[in-house]
Design an enzyme around this catalytic site. Sequence first.
Site, PDB file in Angstrom:
ATOM      1  N   GLY A 194     118.061  65.538  90.182  1.00  0.00           N
ATOM      2  CA  GLY A 194     117.796  64.385  90.884  1.00  0.00           C
ATOM      3  C   GLY A 194     118.732  63.366  90.661  1.00  0.00           C
ATOM      4  NE  ARG A 233     115.644  68.945  92.204  1.00  0.00           N
ATOM      5  CZ  ARG A 233     115.618  68.017  91.277  1.00  0.00           C
ATOM      6  NH1 ARG A 233     115.978  68.189  90.196  1.00  0.00           N
ATOM      7  NH2 ARG A 233     114.875  66.956  91.579  1.00  0.00           N
ATOM      8  CG  ASP A 239     115.580  68.149  79.155  1.00  0.00           C
ATOM      9  OD1 ASP A 239     116.442  67.700  78.395  1.00  0.00           O
ATOM     10  OD2 ASP A 239     114.186  68.248  78.802  1.00  0.00           O
ATOM     11  CB  THR A 293     116.438  61.798  84.641  1.00  0.00           C
ATOM     12  OG1 THR A 293     115.044  61.851  85.077  1.00  0.00           O
ATOM     13  CG2 THR A 293     116.223  61.680  83.071  1.00  0.00           C
ATOM     14  CG  ASP A 337     111.563  61.796  85.935  1.00  0.00           C
ATOM     15  OD1 ASP A 337     111.317  60.912  86.742  1.00  0.00           O
ATOM     16  OD2 ASP A 337     111.760  63.117  86.114  1.00  0.00           O
ATOM     17  CG  ASP A 346     111.889  63.651  81.870  1.00  0.00           C
ATOM     18  OD1 ASP A 346     113.105  63.511  81.916  1.00  0.00           O
ATOM     19  OD2 ASP A 346     111.403  64.508  82.457  1.00  0.00           O
ATOM     20  NE  ARG A 376     111.014  66.670  86.895  1.00  0.00           N
ATOM     21  CZ  ARG A 376     111.930  67.526  88.033  1.00  0.00           C
ATOM     22  NH1 ARG A 376     111.294  68.580  88.386  1.00  0.00           N
ATOM     23  NH2 ARG A 376     113.079  67.156  88.498  1.00  0.00           N
TER      24      ARG A 376
END
Length: 324
Positions: A15, A76, A107, A129, A131, A133, A175
Amino acid sequence: MAKEIKTIAVLTSGGDAPGMNAAIRAVVRTALFRGLKVKGIKRGYNGLLNEEIIDMEARNVSDILQRGGTVLGTARCLEFKEPEYQKKGATICRKHGIDGIIVIGGDGSYRGAQALSRQGINTVGLPGTIDLDIACTDYTIGFDTAVNTAMQAIDKVKDTSSSHERCSIIEVMGRNAGYIALWCSIANGAEDVLLPEKYDYNEQEIINHIVESRKRGKTHHIIINAEGIGHSTSMARRIEAATGVETRATILGYMQRGGSPTATDRFYASIMGAYAVDVLLQGRTNRVVGYRKGEFVDFDIEEALQMKKSIDEYQYEVSQVLTI
Ligand code: ADP
Ligand code: F6P
């Protein structure tokens, strides 16, 4: 020991995130300053396999620092999970004289970088990202912008929600991670926050909280719901039926991923871009750059992928305490 680096390439994968352009610009200009040649690979690992590789000069990255998205495009590329295509990617790198690649992504993108490294191409990953995360770093490129965008949108929803004395469920991205939701719950003063890491699916507790808040005279009730929990629209219907309080759902969606990066994202992404080039020039490979405890650092990709990250208990507690 990695071989001498003369030409490097940069790609963005997964993303997109605001600040990726700042990182690309920093990679290109630092590498040129250090006497290297630089190439840009378009559309992530897809572009590598399709040889969408362009020369990058200082002027190719003019006027992009303040723009959201990624000028290289992203994708992707499921094929790249297969060894056959990873080998092909490395062969294409060699054909174009690319000694090292800087991969900006999450990741999944690091696993692609790790695969290339195993094929003899030097790699460094940057955490890109919204996120937040990625376990090896306290900061990821794009999170600050996304959280500010979400916060501003939630302020607006809160205005109308209060005027109509409604309850609002606002769903934010992330996510399976609840970092954007946690930050917004504190930054927007939400009455409830539902995080994938914490939520026990006890909807009755939320219903009771709304009813009690009404009795105490609150004219609005903002619930931040993380994407990892989802189902905001059906939740709104159930809550309205149970409480008698008009309830609306707003799913913020992709607007959180776009827009001009904040100063924080521009600054950190720029430093990380330069840092990644210097890691390659120090002869190190299969690394990922992070920011931890006030310092820019780097880790072996495998070590970084094994690390775990969780919601800070104290921050979560504060988000609950401040709703009284
Ligand atoms: P993110 O990088 O944000 O975690 P994805 O998980 O979608 O996003 O991964 C981005 C891309 O990285 C994938 O589309 C694929 O090209 C590559 N990738 C993901 N997992 C692997 C893997 N196990 N091996 C090689 N490449 C991978
Ligand atoms: O990882 C960033 C992110 O925006 C997540 O918050 C979200 O779950 C996902 O990407 C959406 O991905 P896509 O662009 O494939 O719909």
